[in-house]
Design a protein around this motif. Sequence first.
Motif, PDB file in Angstrom:
ATOM      1  N   GLY A 336       0.829  -1.061   0.047  1.00  0.00           N
ATOM      2  CA  GLY A 336      -0.067   0.065  -0.069  1.00  0.00           C
ATOM      3  C   GLY A 336       0.887   1.367  -0.200  1.00  0.00           C
ATOM      4  O   GLY A 336       2.051   1.099   0.540  1.00  0.00           O
ATOM      5  N   ALA A 337       0.329   2.248  -0.593  1.00  0.00           N
ATOM      6  CA  ALA A 337       1.232   3.631  -0.600  1.00  0.00           C
ATOM      7  C   ALA A 337       0.066   4.760  -0.879  1.00  0.00           C
ATOM      8  O   ALA A 337      -0.918   4.496  -1.394  1.00  0.00           O
ATOM      9  N   THR A 338       0.549   5.872  -0.411  1.00  0.00           N
ATOM     10  CA  THR A 338      -0.158   6.986  -0.532  1.00  0.00           C
ATOM     11  C   THR A 338      -0.222   7.514  -2.178  1.00  0.00           C
ATOM     12  O   THR A 338       1.015   7.163  -2.815  1.00  0.00           O
ATOM     13  N   GLU A 339      -0.953   8.535  -2.715  1.00  0.00           N
ATOM     14  CA  GLU A 339      -0.800   8.804  -3.926  1.00  0.00           C
ATOM     15  C   GLU A 339       0.566   9.683  -4.025  1.00  0.00           C
ATOM     16  O   GLU A 339       1.298   9.555  -5.135  1.00  0.00           O
ATOM     17  N   ASP A 340       0.965  10.513  -3.099  1.00  0.00           N
ATOM     18  CA  ASP A 340       2.147  11.052  -3.143  1.00  0.00           C
ATOM     19  C   ASP A 340       3.382  10.157  -3.127  1.00  0.00           C
ATOM     20  O   ASP A 340       4.381  10.528  -4.024  1.00  0.00           O
ATOM     21  N   GLU A 341       3.358   9.207  -2.425  1.00  0.00           N
ATOM     22  CA  GLU A 341       4.411   8.180  -2.320  1.00  0.00           C
ATOM     23  C   GLU A 341       4.493   7.542  -3.775  1.00  0.00           C
ATOM     24  O   GLU A 341       5.572   7.395  -4.166  1.00  0.00           O
ATOM     25  N   ILE A 342       3.293   7.148  -4.468  1.00  0.00           N
ATOM     26  CA  ILE A 342       3.442   6.608  -5.627  1.00  0.00           C
ATOM     27  C   ILE A 342       4.040   7.609  -6.741  1.00  0.00           C
ATOM     28  O   ILE A 342       4.929   7.033  -7.508  1.00  0.00           O
ATOM     29  N   VAL A 343       3.840   8.927  -6.690  1.00  0.00           N
ATOM     30  CA  VAL A 343       4.208   9.815  -7.589  1.00  0.00           C
ATOM     31  C   VAL A 343       5.756  10.044  -7.615  1.00  0.00           C
ATOM     32  O   VAL A 343       6.352  10.143  -8.547  1.00  0.00           O
ATOM     33  N   THR A 344       6.070  10.179  -6.388  1.00  0.00           N
ATOM     34  CA  THR A 344       7.502  10.360  -5.956  1.00  0.00           C
ATOM     35  C   THR A 344       8.487   9.122  -6.382  1.00  0.00           C
ATOM     36  O   THR A 344       9.465   9.197  -7.032  1.00  0.00           O
ATOM     37  N   ARG A 345       7.915   8.029  -5.968  1.00  0.00           N
ATOM     38  CA  ARG A 345       8.647   6.586  -6.219  1.00  0.00           C
ATOM     39  C   ARG A 345       8.822   6.465  -7.865  1.00  0.00           C
ATOM     40  O   ARG A 345       9.989   6.130  -8.118  1.00  0.00           O
ATOM     41  N   VAL A 346       7.760   6.500  -8.382  1.00  0.00           N
ATOM     42  CA  VAL A 346       7.524   6.325  -9.808  1.00  0.00           C
ATOM     43  C   VAL A 346       8.445   7.349 -10.590  1.00  0.00           C
ATOM     44  O   VAL A 346       9.106   6.864 -11.627  1.00  0.00           O
ATOM     45  N   SER A 347       8.605   8.489 -10.200  1.00  0.00           N
ATOM     46  CA  SER A 347       9.417   9.522 -10.818  1.00  0.00           C
ATOM     47  C   SER A 347      10.820   9.120 -10.705  1.00  0.00           C
ATOM     48  O   SER A 347      11.601   9.156 -11.792  1.00  0.00           O
ATOM     49  N   ARG A 348      11.154   8.385  -9.628  1.00  0.00           N
ATOM     50  CA  ARG A 348      12.587   8.094  -9.287  1.00  0.00           C
ATOM     51  C   ARG A 348      12.903   6.851 -10.035  1.00  0.00           C
ATOM     52  O   ARG A 348      14.022   6.739 -10.767  1.00  0.00           O
ATOM     53  N   MET A 349      11.953   5.965 -10.236  1.00  0.00           N
ATOM     54  CA  MET A 349      12.027   4.823 -10.933  1.00  0.00           C
ATOM     55  C   MET A 349      12.195   5.292 -12.208  1.00  0.00           C
ATOM     56  O   MET A 349      12.847   4.437 -13.239  1.00  0.00           O
ATOM     57  N   LEU A 350      11.703   6.120 -13.122  1.00  0.00           N
ATOM     58  CA  LEU A 350      11.801   6.492 -14.300  1.00  0.00           C
ATOM     59  C   LEU A 350      13.048   7.035 -14.706  1.00  0.00           C
ATOM     60  O   LEU A 350      13.549   7.405 -15.794  1.00  0.00           O
ATOM     61  N   GLY A 351      13.584   7.670 -13.677  1.00  0.00           N
ATOM     62  CA  GLY A 351      15.214   8.323 -13.897  1.00  0.00           C
ATOM     63  C   GLY A 351      14.973   9.672 -13.383  1.00  0.00           C
ATOM     64  O   GLY A 351      15.957  10.409 -14.132  1.00  0.00           O
ATOM     65  N   PHE A 352      14.003  10.273 -13.193  1.00  0.00           N
ATOM     66  CA  PHE A 352      13.610  11.852 -13.027  1.00  0.00           C
ATOM     67  C   PHE A 352      14.243  12.228 -11.657  1.00  0.00           C
ATOM     68  O   PHE A 352      13.553  11.710 -10.434  1.00  0.00           O
ATOM     69  N   ARG A 353      15.028  13.265 -11.421  1.00  0.00           N
ATOM     70  CA  ARG A 353      15.416  13.647  -9.948  1.00  0.00           C
ATOM     71  C   ARG A 353      14.311  14.532  -9.605  1.00  0.00           C
ATOM     72  O   ARG A 353      14.142  14.837  -8.452  1.00  0.00           O
ATOM     73  N   ALA A 354      13.858  15.274 -10.606  1.00  0.00           N
ATOM     74  CA  ALA A 354      12.722  16.437 -10.128  1.00  0.00           C
ATOM     75  C   ALA A 354      11.468  15.871 -10.606  1.00  0.00           C
ATOM     76  O   ALA A 354      11.359  15.473 -11.710  1.00  0.00           O
ATOM     77  N   THR A 355      10.292  15.964  -9.750  1.00  0.00           N
ATOM     78  CA  THR A 355       9.072  15.710 -10.277  1.00  0.00           C
ATOM     79  C   THR A 355       8.340  16.817 -10.732  1.00  0.00           C
ATOM     80  O   THR A 355       7.849  17.716  -9.853  1.00  0.00           O
ATOM     81  N   SER A 356       8.347  17.125 -11.922  1.00  0.00           N
ATOM     82  CA  SER A 356       7.683  18.289 -12.557  1.00  0.00           C
ATOM     83  C   SER A 356       6.189  18.210 -12.613  1.00  0.00           C
ATOM     84  O   SER A 356       5.651  17.077 -12.343  1.00  0.00           O
ATOM     85  N   SER A 357       5.515  19.423 -12.563  1.00  0.00           N
ATOM     86  CA  SER A 357       4.070  19.140 -12.927  1.00  0.00           C
ATOM     87  C   SER A 357       3.393  18.160 -13.920  1.00  0.00           C
ATOM     88  O   SER A 357       2.652  17.665 -13.587  1.00  0.00           O
ATOM     89  N   GLN A 358       4.105  18.357 -15.009  1.00  0.00           N
ATOM     90  CA  GLN A 358       3.613  17.548 -15.997  1.00  0.00           C
ATOM     91  C   GLN A 358       3.733  15.859 -15.644  1.00  0.00           C
ATOM     92  O   GLN A 358       3.007  15.162 -15.977  1.00  0.00           O
TER      93      GLN A 358
END
Length: 406
Positions: A336-358
């Motif tokens: 289980g995870a919160t929406e923010d946790e999913i957004v942050t972790r998926v962004s890192r897994m994709l190789g992005f250091r910064a999570t832009s609004s897009q």
Amino acid sequence: RLNVLISRAKRRCEVYASITDEDIDLERGKGKGVFAFKLFLHYARTGRLSLAQATTREMDSVFEEQVANALIEKGYQVHAQVGIAGFFIDLAIADPERPGRYILGIECDGIAYHSSRSARDRDRLRQAVLEDHGWIIHRIWSPDWFQRPREQLERTIAAIEAARKELDARMELGFQRNRAVNVEVVTVDRGEVTEIGLADVPEDDTTQRAYAEAELKRTGSYELHETPTGVMAGLVEQVVAVEAPVHLDEVVCRIREAWGLQRAGGRIQDAVERGLTIAESRGSVSRKGDFLFKPGATVTLRDRSQVASLGLRKPEMIAMEEIAEGAIEVVASNLGATEDEIVTRVSRMLGFRATSSQLRNAVTAAIVHLTTTGVFSSADGLLIIIEDRQPSEGSSTTHSLPLALQ
């Protein structure tokens, strides 16, 4: 003030900066202070107190003009008579992705170069100095150019692309050597507020899920837009086999790169579309909107931190299916995870250091879709996978997605 910052240290100066000298574009900021700051950061990074500068000097010969014009027609940015360390390089290829950096120096040698031993010795010494300052030099002899211009142009373009890869490898090697701890600075755009912090970098995870880019070879002597449709279909299939799911624009990019082209016009786009139609009819490629898939292949999330094509790092170039797989993996592995946790972790897994609004919007859209189609449900503030979709013990984290995503 810059002079106080640099001149007051008596023994040692440690530089911490959020940018490097390569991030400063002297074409946009032309003041002496901007140049001085760029030079200082360059010295701090390389230990060399010299910086390449474009000049207003004219080209020395018609030969140089012909080479420059041919490269400009291929889409390269060419600067003439670039000065560094007291020397002037005939032609320099500017890097459009890193303002202020030059990819390759081109020396246009006339007949006198080969007929005069002193000229050869002088130019060898000159080249050694330039290479000591980090330059990669490519030489063209005028008789070769005038007798076989197309062959020499292709060799020069190949040298440019090889130099680009070499410089990127040098930057990555330098980054790895200078990195003190295995953490990275991450940012999350939350609209009115941007959060900044440190995050651990899992070493094995990045290597295992690295994005692989297809490498094609030119087939035949025909121009790209005149490539037979059957051959074009094969090229499309090769890219999709390696990179699926992949955006159509990236498929066009791989194919034009095989021909050494910097841009793809309407005729090339049409030729690729015709090839795609044949590939679809064969059943080797399926298309959903602008994204191409390999039928029957498992979709997995891939790390884009080391990709050569910058288009791959645009959120709109990532298929929702791939993002959704990452979201499922995060929820499954953390129970289980919160929406923010999913957004942050998926962004890192994709190789992005910064999570832009897009990027945040893209991940959120995938989460919403997984929720509305019955993959996720909410419990006690956490998103969880509905029980009949949980993987069995010992199985992989591969999940079947709803029909809308499959």
